[in-house]
Write a protein that holds these residues in place. Structure first.
Motif, PDB file in Angstrom:
ATOM      1  N   LEU A  34     -76.118  25.599 -14.385  1.00 35.20           N
ATOM      2  CA  LEU A  34     -76.483  24.159 -14.596  1.00 35.20           C
ATOM      3  C   LEU A  34     -78.175  24.017 -14.689  1.00 35.20           C
ATOM      4  O   LEU A  34     -78.800  23.566 -15.460  1.00 35.20           O
ATOM      5  N   HIS A  83     -81.195  20.788 -17.006  1.00 38.34           N
ATOM      6  CA  HIS A  83     -80.932  19.595 -16.299  1.00 38.34           C
ATOM      7  C   HIS A  83     -80.860  19.753 -14.733  1.00 38.34           C
ATOM      8  O   HIS A  83     -80.317  20.534 -14.332  1.00 38.34           O
ATOM      9  N   LEU A 131     -80.177  18.107 -10.647  1.00 36.65           N
ATOM     10  CA  LEU A 131     -79.108  17.201 -10.208  1.00 36.65           C
ATOM     11  C   LEU A 131     -80.459  16.078  -9.707  1.00 36.65           C
ATOM     12  O   LEU A 131     -81.365  16.723  -9.014  1.00 36.65           O
ATOM     13  N   PRO A 132     -80.134  14.966  -9.626  1.00 38.13           N
ATOM     14  CA  PRO A 132     -80.969  14.123  -9.030  1.00 38.13           C
ATOM     15  C   PRO A 132     -80.635  14.014  -7.623  1.00 38.13           C
ATOM     16  O   PRO A 132     -79.694  14.371  -7.139  1.00 38.13           O
ATOM     17  N   LYS A 133     -81.477  13.352  -6.836  1.00 34.94           N
ATOM     18  CA  LYS A 133     -81.438  13.363  -5.193  1.00 34.94           C
ATOM     19  C   LYS A 133     -80.139  12.385  -5.010  1.00 34.94           C
ATOM     20  O   LYS A 133     -80.210  11.235  -5.458  1.00 34.94           O
ATOM     21  N   PHE A 134     -79.416  12.917  -4.345  1.00 32.08           N
ATOM     22  CA  PHE A 134     -78.303  11.945  -3.918  1.00 32.08           C
ATOM     23  C   PHE A 134     -78.676  11.012  -2.853  1.00 32.08           C
ATOM     24  O   PHE A 134     -78.135   9.760  -2.588  1.00 32.08           O
ATOM     25  N   ALA A 157     -74.792  23.666  -9.426  1.00 34.84           N
ATOM     26  CA  ALA A 157     -74.756  22.182  -9.243  1.00 34.84           C
ATOM     27  C   ALA A 157     -74.244  21.814  -7.817  1.00 34.84           C
ATOM     28  O   ALA A 157     -74.738  21.042  -7.021  1.00 34.84           O
ATOM     29  N   ALA A 158     -73.214  22.536  -7.375  1.00 34.55           N
ATOM     30  CA  ALA A 158     -72.535  22.373  -6.326  1.00 34.55           C
ATOM     31  C   ALA A 158     -73.709  22.859  -5.122  1.00 34.55           C
ATOM     32  O   ALA A 158     -73.476  22.291  -3.884  1.00 34.55           O
ATOM     33  N   ALA A 174     -76.294  20.093  -4.529  1.00 32.09           N
ATOM     34  CA  ALA A 174     -75.513  19.057  -3.827  1.00 32.09           C
ATOM     35  C   ALA A 174     -75.473  19.383  -2.143  1.00 32.09           C
ATOM     36  O   ALA A 174     -75.753  18.722  -1.353  1.00 32.09           O
ATOM     37  N   LEU A 230     -75.480  19.464 -20.896  1.00 31.47           N
ATOM     38  CA  LEU A 230     -75.611  18.446 -19.909  1.00 31.47           C
ATOM     39  C   LEU A 230     -76.648  17.236 -20.374  1.00 31.47           C
ATOM     40  O   LEU A 230     -76.417  16.144 -20.041  1.00 31.47           O
ATOM     41  N   GLN A 231     -77.324  17.446 -21.494  1.00 32.84           N
ATOM     42  CA  GLN A 231     -78.230  16.275 -21.956  1.00 32.84           C
ATOM     43  C   GLN A 231     -77.367  15.324 -22.809  1.00 32.84           C
ATOM     44  O   GLN A 231     -77.790  14.233 -22.996  1.00 32.84           O
ATOM     45  N   VAL A 282     -74.428  13.566 -12.479  1.00 33.59           N
ATOM     46  CA  VAL A 282     -75.398  14.347 -12.946  1.00 33.59           C
ATOM     47  C   VAL A 282     -76.563  13.692 -13.490  1.00 33.59           C
ATOM     48  O   VAL A 282     -77.794  14.103 -13.491  1.00 33.59           O
ATOM     49  N   LEU A 331     -76.575   7.519  -7.842  1.00 31.36           N
ATOM     50  CA  LEU A 331     -75.699   7.768  -6.984  1.00 31.36           C
ATOM     51  C   LEU A 331     -76.478   7.286  -5.536  1.00 31.36           C
ATOM     52  O   LEU A 331     -75.799   6.714  -4.694  1.00 31.36           O
ATOM     53  N   ALA A 332     -77.596   7.836  -5.616  1.00 27.61           N
ATOM     54  CA  ALA A 332     -78.472   7.471  -4.430  1.00 27.61           C
ATOM     55  C   ALA A 332     -78.460   5.950  -4.163  1.00 27.61           C
ATOM     56  O   ALA A 332     -78.266   5.548  -2.893  1.00 27.61           O
ATOM     57  N   LEU A 383     -75.071   5.019  -2.653  1.00 30.56           N
ATOM     58  CA  LEU A 383     -75.041   5.336  -1.404  1.00 30.56           C
ATOM     59  C   LEU A 383     -75.874   4.777  -0.151  1.00 30.56           C
ATOM     60  O   LEU A 383     -75.330   4.355   0.626  1.00 30.56           O
ATOM     61  N   PHE A 387     -67.570  18.074  -9.577  1.00 31.81           N
ATOM     62  CA  PHE A 387     -68.045  18.422 -10.882  1.00 31.81           C
ATOM     63  C   PHE A 387     -66.921  18.996 -11.737  1.00 31.81           C
ATOM     64  O   PHE A 387     -66.789  19.165 -12.914  1.00 31.81           O
TER      65      PHE A 387
END
Lengths: 150, 250
Positions: A7, A12, A14-17, A53-54, A57, B184-185, B221, B225-226, B229, B243
């Motif tokens: 990934l 790309h 991952l955004p901050k969750f 990605a995992a 996370a 992923l784009q 992705v 989500l933040a 949450l 995923f």
């Protein structure tokens, strides 16, 4: 087959969750490593892996959960494919096990009869001392060729 | 041997998944009043073309159901599961669907004791095909205290197709740009609040996110989500990030 396309290399991230303090009793992450078929040359060429990605996370949630379940679906066509898969993102489980009291790792390949034994999976991870330690301490429990019970 | 009404009622309750049997039983004049309650426990309304003879679920056309309910309003009290399904290309059928949905919205708000609402979209379509009147009516029914289970299935380009119950929200979605799985784009960003804003249904969903105890999110992705949450941080205790199923969309 060629190299896996993680990934992070696809440009790309991952955004901050978690932007706020959080307390999740149980975090489940379902991920996959799947072969890619190139129609033009009619052959399997690459792997697409969601392991990075995992891992990303998990790294974000290390201090936020009491129980982590990681499920990996590996789309093996033959048992020899296993050697081509990069399991290095799973190193995160070693550091995660220092903070998370219980980690379940489910790995299933879809090959019958069962292709991947627990011992074989451990041998794939033997370079990661923290992982082996957490297995020995009973923090990380491996469920080979099993899916997460729904 | 005589069987008490209570036992008979209990037995018929087990036949709810076997609609053909209930329909056969309903042809008996003595049984009909008892069977009726179970016969209409799970009602399917079907918009668009359908081979109803081949469909063992015996779906109603919306006009037919509205007529039946106006003839016998007691049936409204028997309906606990209402399933709305569509058949046909949403682009081609949009106008027809909207007209029918507007009309059916008036019937929808009459169901007083729904426990489960299931909306199945005509495959990869978004909320836009649901008329505003229908969305308002749906939001109204979703707010019933009796409604405990909600399923929005096969919605495309959306964040909130599967609301499994008021305390458990399964987030999943298709992406409007099918393409190379590797890139992923091409995934649309998952930004719940951006997409929650425009429709009344989303207002409802957002208010219930605060009560979430478990959340399943497919392929988070693209962000968002933040924020999600944060809204439910006080109650959420199970988070499932998926995923694997995101990769199966392609």
């Amino acid at each position: 087959m060629g190299q896996a396309i993680p990934l992070s290399e696809s440009g790309h991230n991952l955004p901050k969750f978690f932007s706020a303090p959080f307390d999740i009793q149980h975090l489940t992450i379902r991920t996959a490593v799947l072969p890619m078929y190139n129609k033009e040359i009619q052959t399997w060429t690459d792997w697409t892996t969601w392991l990075p990605a995992a891992a990303e996370a998990i790294s974000q949630c290390i201090s936020l959960t009491q129980h982590l379940t990681l499920s990996i679906n590996i789309g093996l066509r033959t048992y020899s494919d296993l050697a081509e898969i990069d399991f290095s993102p799973l190193a995160i489980l070693g550091s995660a096990s220092l903070s998370i009291p219980h980690i379940d790792l489910y790995v299933h390949t879809g090959i019958l009869p069962s292709a991947l034994t627990r011992a074989e999976l451990i041998s794939l991870l033997e370079d990661y001392e923290d992982i082996i330690r957490s297995i020995n301490e009973g923090v990380l429990v491996i469920h080979s060729e099993k899916r997460i019970p729904e | 041997m005589r069987v008490s009404l209570e036992i008979l009622d209990l037995i018929l309750g087990f036949l709810i998944p076997h609609r053909e049997t209930l329909i056969a039983c309903s042809k008996d004049q003595v049984l009909f009043p008892i069977v009726k309650r179970h016969l209409y426990y799970h009602v399917i309304v079907h918009f668009g073309s359908n081979n109803r003879r081949a469909d063992t679920n015996y779906p109603f056309k919306p006009d037919r159901l509205s007529k039946l309910l106006s003839e016998d309003p007691r049936i409204l009290n028997y309906v606990k599961i209402l399933q709305v399904q569509f058949k046909g290309d949403p682009l081609l059928c949009m106008r027809t669907f909207k007209l029918e949905l507007d009309k059916f919205a008036k019937t929808l708000v009459k169901f007083p004791v729904l426990e489960c609402i299931i909306i199945t979209s005509p495959g990869d379509s978004d909320w836009c095909f649901l008329s505003e009147a229908f969305q308002d009516a749906l939001e109204n029914r979703l707010s019933l205290p009796t409604v405990m289970e909600i399923h929005f299935l096969h919605f495309a380009d959306e964040i909130l197709p599967d609301l499994n119950c008021k305390n458990n929200l399964a987030l999943s979605g298709y992406f409007s740009t099918p393409g190379q799985f590797r890139s992923l784009q091409q995934f649309l960003p998952l930004d719940p609040f951006y997409r929650l804003k425009p429709y009344p249904l989303h207002r409802w969903a957002k208010s219930h996110i605060k009560e979430l105890r478990s959340l399943r999110c497919v392929a988070p992705v693209g962000g968002g989500l933040a924020e999600l949450l944060e809204v439910c941080s006080g109650t959420l205790n199970e988070l499932d990030i998926d995923f694997e199923n995101a990769s199966r969309k392609f």
